[in-house]
Design a protein around this motif. Sequence first.
Motif, PDB file in Angstrom:
ATOM      1  N   PRO A   1     -23.010  14.760   9.076  1.00 59.71           N
ATOM      2  CA  PRO A   1     -21.731  14.526   9.727  1.00 59.71           C
ATOM      3  C   PRO A   1     -21.699  13.316  10.643  1.00 59.71           C
ATOM      4  CG  PRO A   1     -22.272  16.853   9.790  1.00 59.71           C
ATOM      5  CD  PRO A   1     -23.478  16.146   9.250  1.00 59.71           C
ATOM      6  N   GLU A   2     -22.806  13.034  11.359  1.00 55.00           N
ATOM      7  CA  GLU A   2     -22.767  11.926  12.304  1.00 55.00           C
ATOM      8  C   GLU A   2     -22.661  10.577  11.603  1.00 55.00           C
ATOM      9  OE1 GLU A   2     -25.246  14.097  12.032  1.00 55.00           O
ATOM     10  OE2 GLU A   2     -27.205  13.203  12.366  1.00 55.00           O
ATOM     11  N   VAL A   3     -22.932  10.545  10.284  1.00 52.09           N
ATOM     12  CA  VAL A   3     -22.802   9.292   9.537  1.00 52.09           C
ATOM     13  C   VAL A   3     -21.384   8.762   9.629  1.00 52.09           C
ATOM     14  CG1 VAL A   3     -22.870   8.290   7.234  1.00 52.09           C
ATOM     15  CG2 VAL A   3     -24.674   9.821   7.961  1.00 52.09           C
ATOM     16  N   VAL A   4     -20.405   9.661   9.521  1.00 47.19           N
ATOM     17  CA  VAL A   4     -18.998   9.259   9.520  1.00 47.19           C
ATOM     18  C   VAL A   4     -18.662   8.490  10.788  1.00 47.19           C
ATOM     19  CG1 VAL A   4     -16.635  10.111   9.455  1.00 47.19           C
ATOM     20  CG2 VAL A   4     -18.397  11.242   8.119  1.00 47.19           C
ATOM     21  N   GLU A   5     -19.223   8.931  11.914  1.00 44.20           N
ATOM     22  CA  GLU A   5     -18.881   8.313  13.176  1.00 44.20           C
ATOM     23  C   GLU A   5     -19.487   6.924  13.328  1.00 44.20           C
ATOM     24  OE1 GLU A   5     -16.663   9.760  14.930  1.00 44.20           O
ATOM     25  OE2 GLU A   5     -16.692  11.487  13.570  1.00 44.20           O
ATOM     26  N   SER A   6     -20.479   6.589  12.501  1.00 40.39           N
ATOM     27  CA  SER A   6     -21.164   5.301  12.650  1.00 40.39           C
ATOM     28  C   SER A   6     -20.639   4.239  11.698  1.00 40.39           C
ATOM     29  CB  SER A   6     -22.671   5.479  12.426  1.00 40.39           C
ATOM     30  OG  SER A   6     -22.928   5.785  11.078  1.00 40.39           O
ATOM     31  N   TYR A   7     -19.670   4.558  10.848  1.00 46.55           N
ATOM     32  CA  TYR A   7     -19.190   3.586   9.866  1.00 46.55           C
ATOM     33  C   TYR A   7     -18.635   2.322  10.511  1.00 46.55           C
ATOM     34  CZ  TYR A   7     -19.532   7.071   6.199  1.00 46.55           C
ATOM     35  OH  TYR A   7     -19.980   7.988   5.298  1.00 46.55           O
ATOM     36  N   ASN A   8     -17.838   2.497  11.560  1.00 43.20           N
ATOM     37  CA  ASN A   8     -17.197   1.346  12.167  1.00 43.20           C
ATOM     38  C   ASN A   8     -18.200   0.422  12.855  1.00 43.20           C
ATOM     39  OD1 ASN A   8     -14.724   2.237  11.323  1.00 43.20           O
ATOM     40  ND2 ASN A   8     -14.193   3.227  13.247  1.00 43.20           N
ATOM     41  N   LYS A   9     -19.383   0.984  13.191  1.00 44.87           N
ATOM     42  CA  LYS A   9     -20.373   0.200  13.904  1.00 44.87           C
ATOM     43  C   LYS A   9     -21.344  -0.498  12.958  1.00 44.87           C
ATOM     44  CE  LYS A   9     -20.215   3.472  17.764  1.00 44.87           C
ATOM     45  NZ  LYS A   9     -20.984   4.449  18.548  1.00 44.87           N
ATOM     46  N   GLN A  10     -21.639   0.138  11.806  1.00 46.42           N
ATOM     47  CA  GLN A  10     -22.644  -0.434  10.918  1.00 46.42           C
ATOM     48  C   GLN A  10     -22.031  -0.676   9.540  1.00 46.42           C
ATOM     49  OE1 GLN A  10     -26.633   1.236  11.472  1.00 46.42           O
ATOM     50  NE2 GLN A  10     -25.759   2.615  12.972  1.00 46.42           N
ATOM     51  N   GLY A  11     -22.333   0.175   8.590  1.00 44.36           N
ATOM     52  CA  GLY A  11     -21.624   0.146   7.321  1.00 44.36           C
ATOM     53  C   GLY A  11     -21.916  -0.997   6.377  1.00 44.36           C
ATOM     54  N   THR A  12     -22.992  -1.751   6.541  1.00 44.23           N
ATOM     55  CA  THR A  12     -23.321  -2.762   5.548  1.00 44.23           C
ATOM     56  C   THR A  12     -24.063  -2.105   4.401  1.00 44.23           C
ATOM     57  OG1 THR A  12     -25.472  -3.274   6.512  1.00 44.23           O
ATOM     58  CG2 THR A  12     -23.582  -4.455   7.405  1.00 44.23           C
ATOM     59  N   GLY A  13     -24.079  -2.764   3.261  1.00 42.86           N
ATOM     60  CA  GLY A  13     -24.738  -2.208   2.095  1.00 42.86           C
ATOM     61  C   GLY A  13     -26.204  -1.908   2.322  1.00 42.86           C
ATOM     62  N   GLU A  14     -26.837  -2.680   3.209  1.00 43.38           N
ATOM     63  CA  GLU A  14     -28.254  -2.465   3.463  1.00 43.38           C
ATOM     64  C   GLU A  14     -28.520  -1.176   4.222  1.00 43.38           C
ATOM     65  OE1 GLU A  14     -29.667  -5.900   5.451  1.00 43.38           O
ATOM     66  OE2 GLU A  14     -29.508  -7.209   3.702  1.00 43.38           O
ATOM     67  N   ASP A  15     -27.481  -0.564   4.781  1.00 50.48           N
ATOM     68  CA  ASP A  15     -27.664   0.660   5.558  1.00 50.48           C
ATOM     69  C   ASP A  15     -27.754   1.903   4.688  1.00 50.48           C
ATOM     70  OD1 ASP A  15     -27.604  -0.618   8.025  1.00 50.48           O
ATOM     71  OD2 ASP A  15     -25.421  -0.558   8.116  1.00 50.48           O
ATOM     72  N   PHE A  16     -27.466   1.780   3.394  1.00 52.30           N
ATOM     73  CA  PHE A  16     -27.374   2.950   2.541  1.00 52.30           C
ATOM     74  C   PHE A  16     -28.244   2.828   1.299  1.00 52.30           C
ATOM     75  CE2 PHE A  16     -23.404   2.453   4.868  1.00 52.30           C
ATOM     76  CZ  PHE A  16     -23.365   3.658   5.546  1.00 52.30           C
ATOM     77  N   ILE A  17     -28.656   3.989   0.799  1.00 55.26           N
ATOM     78  CA  ILE A  17     -29.474   4.066  -0.404  1.00 55.26           C
ATOM     79  C   ILE A  17     -28.801   5.024  -1.374  1.00 55.26           C
ATOM     80  CG2 ILE A  17     -31.654   5.001  -1.322  1.00 55.26           C
ATOM     81  CD1 ILE A  17     -33.074   3.871   1.070  1.00 55.26           C
ATOM     82  N   LEU A  18     -28.756   4.642  -2.658  1.00 55.47           N
ATOM     83  CA  LEU A  18     -28.163   5.493  -3.681  1.00 55.47           C
ATOM     84  C   LEU A  18     -29.232   6.384  -4.293  1.00 55.47           C
ATOM     85  CD1 LEU A  18     -25.777   2.993  -5.507  1.00 55.47           C
ATOM     86  CD2 LEU A  18     -25.157   4.775  -3.882  1.00 55.47           C
ATOM     87  N   VAL A  19     -28.939   7.675  -4.376  1.00 55.26           N
ATOM     88  CA  VAL A  19     -29.856   8.649  -4.977  1.00 55.26           C
ATOM     89  C   VAL A  19     -29.185   9.209  -6.226  1.00 55.26           C
ATOM     90  CG1 VAL A  19     -31.060  10.846  -4.644  1.00 55.26           C
ATOM     91  CG2 VAL A  19     -30.853   9.231  -2.744  1.00 55.26           C
ATOM     92  N   PRO A  20     -29.889   9.264  -7.357  1.00 54.27           N
ATOM     93  CA  PRO A  20     -29.259   9.722  -8.602  1.00 54.27           C
ATOM     94  C   PRO A  20     -28.948  11.207  -8.617  1.00 54.27           C
ATOM     95  CG  PRO A  20     -31.606   9.378  -8.936  1.00 54.27           C
ATOM     96  CD  PRO A  20     -31.294   8.859  -7.563  1.00 54.27           C
ATOM     97  N   VAL A  21     -27.790  11.539  -9.184  1.00 51.85           N
ATOM     98  CA  VAL A  21     -27.433  12.928  -9.463  1.00 51.85           C
ATOM     99  C   VAL A  21     -27.699  13.164 -10.945  1.00 51.85           C
ATOM    100  CG1 VAL A  21     -25.597  14.665  -9.487  1.00 51.85           C
ATOM    101  CG2 VAL A  21     -25.645  12.929  -7.690  1.00 51.85           C
ATOM    102  N   MET A  22     -28.598  14.094 -11.256  1.00 56.12           N
ATOM    103  CA  MET A  22     -28.935  14.364 -12.645  1.00 56.12           C
ATOM    104  C   MET A  22     -27.849  15.222 -13.283  1.00 56.12           C
ATOM    105  SD  MET A  22     -31.532  12.616 -12.076  1.00 56.12           S
ATOM    106  CE  MET A  22     -32.239  12.527 -13.721  1.00 56.12           C
ATOM    107  N   SER A  23     -27.561  14.972 -14.549  1.00 57.41           N
ATOM    108  CA  SER A  23     -26.476  15.668 -15.231  1.00 57.41           C
ATOM    109  C   SER A  23     -26.753  17.154 -15.422  1.00 57.41           C
ATOM    110  CB  SER A  23     -26.203  15.028 -16.592  1.00 57.41           C
ATOM    111  OG  SER A  23     -25.658  13.738 -16.426  1.00 57.41           O
ATOM    112  N   GLY A  24     -28.004  17.521 -15.599  1.00 54.87           N
ATOM    113  CA  GLY A  24     -28.327  18.915 -15.858  1.00 54.87           C
ATOM    114  C   GLY A  24     -28.233  19.774 -14.614  1.00 54.87           C
ATOM    115  N   GLU A  25     -28.319  21.078 -14.825  1.00 52.04           N
ATOM    116  CA  GLU A  25     -28.313  22.032 -13.727  1.00 52.04           C
ATOM    117  C   GLU A  25     -29.699  22.632 -13.588  1.00 52.04           C
ATOM    118  OE1 GLU A  25     -25.194  24.371 -15.475  1.00 52.04           O
ATOM    119  OE2 GLU A  25     -23.813  23.810 -13.873  1.00 52.04           O
ATOM    120  N   ILE A  26     -30.015  23.068 -12.365  1.00 48.15           N
ATOM    121  CA  ILE A  26     -31.306  23.687 -12.123  1.00 48.15           C
ATOM    122  C   ILE A  26     -31.047  25.122 -11.705  1.00 48.15           C
ATOM    123  CG2 ILE A  26     -31.386  22.847  -9.735  1.00 48.15           C
ATOM    124  CD1 ILE A  26     -34.434  22.514 -10.158  1.00 48.15           C
ATOM    125  N   SER A  27     -31.619  26.040 -12.420  1.00 43.80           N
ATOM    126  CA  SER A  27     -31.251  27.435 -12.248  1.00 43.80           C
ATOM    127  C   SER A  27     -31.818  28.038 -10.981  1.00 43.80           C
ATOM    128  CB  SER A  27     -31.735  28.252 -13.441  1.00 43.80           C
ATOM    129  OG  SER A  27     -31.423  29.609 -13.273  1.00 43.80           O
TER     130      SER A  27
END
Length: 224
Positions: A75-101
């Motif tokens: 939740p605290e990420v939302v409050e920091s967008y206006n202060k930071q928010g450059t592409g270097e601040d974030f990392i993309l993590v893959p969502v796998m198509s399958g499900e894990i039971s």
Amino acid sequence: MSKAASERLKILIERLNLSITEFSKKTNIPYRTIQSYLLNERTPSFENLQKIATHLCINLNWLLTGEGEMFIGRPEVVESYNKQGTGEDFILVPVMSGEISAGGGLIPDETIELRLAFRRDWIKRHGDPRNMSLIRVKGDSMEPTFYSGDLVLVDHSKNYLDPQGGVYAISIDNHIMIKRLQILYPERKIKVISDNPKYESFIVNPDELIINGKVIWFAREIER
């Protein structure tokens, strides 16, 4: 671009309390391009949608369809967008198509469905994001901890059982499932626990299961 998608961008800009100029700077998308999206004059490229998702830690699926959470991360990420928010601040993590039971086990589809953005500083405190993936839970055996459809973030480098136990993605007979694990002393066997009391726990020898990673975070849609 559909009117609904245009409205989502307006909602996002308003939610972040940004002007179009500020939004343009944070996403590296030209001002006039964003303006044309908001006026429903142009359809955004997938590349620009990815920029928005990456730079502002937004759920790409929400941008595309309106489904799921708007923001990704704590939740605290939302409050920091206006202060930071450059592409270097974030990392993309893959969502796998399958499900894990969370129940009897499924063999997951390892196709990447999409990628979700997490704050770099937050995720690196928990491990190396290159060893992480997001997988959907299926079944009710881990309720109320996880519900079917929840996304769990699995750190695959933690492929060992901590002395205090924890919740892990495990493989038994080539089927992967989410379970709580506990070491039993002095036998040094492993108790495999379902958080839902409707399902019985069972005990295995360490060589009867493979630990694929530890669950370190999860996300849940409020409406499905």
